[in-house]
Scaffold this motif. Structure first.
Motif, PDB file in Angstrom:
ATOM      1  N   HIS A  69      65.996  83.076 -15.086  1.00  0.00           N
ATOM      2  CA  HIS A  69      67.248  82.340 -15.206  1.00  0.00           C
ATOM      3  C   HIS A  69      67.376  81.392 -14.016  1.00  0.00           C
ATOM      4  O   HIS A  69      67.246  81.825 -12.869  1.00  0.00           O
ATOM      5  N   TYR A  76      70.026  80.130 -12.984  1.00  0.00           N
ATOM      6  CA  TYR A  76      71.179  80.615 -12.217  1.00  0.00           C
ATOM      7  C   TYR A  76      70.722  81.535 -11.081  1.00  0.00           C
ATOM      8  O   TYR A  76      71.228  81.460  -9.967  1.00  0.00           O
ATOM      9  N   ASP A  93      71.232  81.756  -6.699  1.00  0.00           N
ATOM     10  CA  ASP A  93      72.299  82.745  -6.519  1.00  0.00           C
ATOM     11  C   ASP A  93      72.932  82.686  -5.132  1.00  0.00           C
ATOM     12  O   ASP A  93      74.040  83.175  -4.933  1.00  0.00           O
ATOM     13  N   ASP A 134      80.855  75.897  -6.594  1.00  0.00           N
ATOM     14  CA  ASP A 134      81.112  76.074  -8.024  1.00  0.00           C
ATOM     15  C   ASP A 134      80.343  74.977  -8.758  1.00  0.00           C
ATOM     16  O   ASP A 134      80.698  73.797  -8.660  1.00  0.00           O
ATOM     17  N   ILE A 135      79.311  75.351  -9.461  1.00  0.00           N
ATOM     18  CA  ILE A 135      78.440  74.399 -10.151  1.00  0.00           C
ATOM     19  C   ILE A 135      78.781  74.401 -11.639  1.00  0.00           C
ATOM     20  O   ILE A 135      78.843  75.459 -12.263  1.00  0.00           O
ATOM     21  N   ASP A 136      78.960  73.224 -12.189  1.00  0.00           N
ATOM     22  CA  ASP A 136      79.227  73.072 -13.610  1.00  0.00           C
ATOM     23  C   ASP A 136      78.050  73.631 -14.412  1.00  0.00           C
ATOM     24  O   ASP A 136      76.880  73.339 -14.089  1.00  0.00           O
ATOM     25  N   ASP A 137      78.318  74.430 -15.419  1.00  0.00           N
ATOM     26  CA  ASP A 137      77.250  75.025 -16.233  1.00  0.00           C
ATOM     27  C   ASP A 137      76.341  73.983 -16.850  1.00  0.00           C
ATOM     28  O   ASP A 137      75.159  74.254 -17.098  1.00  0.00           O
ATOM     29  N   ARG A 138      76.837  72.786 -17.100  1.00  0.00           N
ATOM     30  CA  ARG A 138      76.006  71.730 -17.700  1.00  0.00           C
ATOM     31  C   ARG A 138      74.857  71.339 -16.788  1.00  0.00           C
ATOM     32  O   ARG A 138      73.809  70.899 -17.266  1.00  0.00           O
ATOM     33  N   PHE A 145      73.026  73.412 -15.066  1.00  0.00           N
ATOM     34  CA  PHE A 145      71.954  74.384 -15.292  1.00  0.00           C
ATOM     35  C   PHE A 145      71.315  74.216 -16.669  1.00  0.00           C
ATOM     36  O   PHE A 145      70.139  74.524 -16.845  1.00  0.00           O
ATOM     37  N   LYS A 146      72.083  73.772 -17.643  1.00  0.00           N
ATOM     38  CA  LYS A 146      71.523  73.582 -18.981  1.00  0.00           C
ATOM     39  C   LYS A 146      70.643  72.367 -19.007  1.00  0.00           C
ATOM     40  O   LYS A 146      69.667  72.277 -19.636  1.00  0.00           O
TER      41      LYS A 146
END
Length: 113
Positions: free
Chosen positions: A95, A97, A101, A106-110, A112-113
């Motif tokens: 992952h 993410y 770690d 605060d990282i936008d989930d987009r 990581f996608k």
């Protein structure tokens, strides 16, 4: 002429966008300008390890070197009844993410996608 984009459009880049907004002519700077001005060459080299990791070839499979253990391989091979591809999927499962770690932002989930 055909332009081939190797990555999806970059979205939710808070740090990059904040950096870019500092420039009077922000249209004259781009991602490569950011990399050249804000990233250290050692960072670039180390990220190469993420993109081109060391591998172990064993038992007919290819495994991430930092995840491979001969005993774990044997256990999964038995559990998956000799299906080496299933063992590869299990041992190599990573992952992004988890790679970051230690990042307290605060990282936008987009991202990581």
């Amino acid at each position: 002429m055909i332009k081939v984009n190797m990555l999806n459009p970059l979205v939710a880049l808070a740090r990059y966008n904040a950096w870019k907004s500092q420039w009077a002519e922000s249209c004259s700077v781009d991602e490569l300008s950011y990399i050249g001005g804000e990233c250290h060459p050692e960072d670039f080299l180390l990220f190469g390890k993420l993109l081109f990791p060391d591998l172990i070839v064993a038992g007919g499979g290819v495994f991430l070197a930092n995840s491979y253990d001969v005993d774990v391989f044997g256990c999964w091979l038995q559990k998956f009844h000799g299906d080496v591809q299933a063992v590869e999927r299990m041992i190599n499962h990573t992952h992004i993410y988890d790679t970051f770690d230690g990042c307290s932002e605060d990282i936008d989930d987009r991202v990581f996608k």
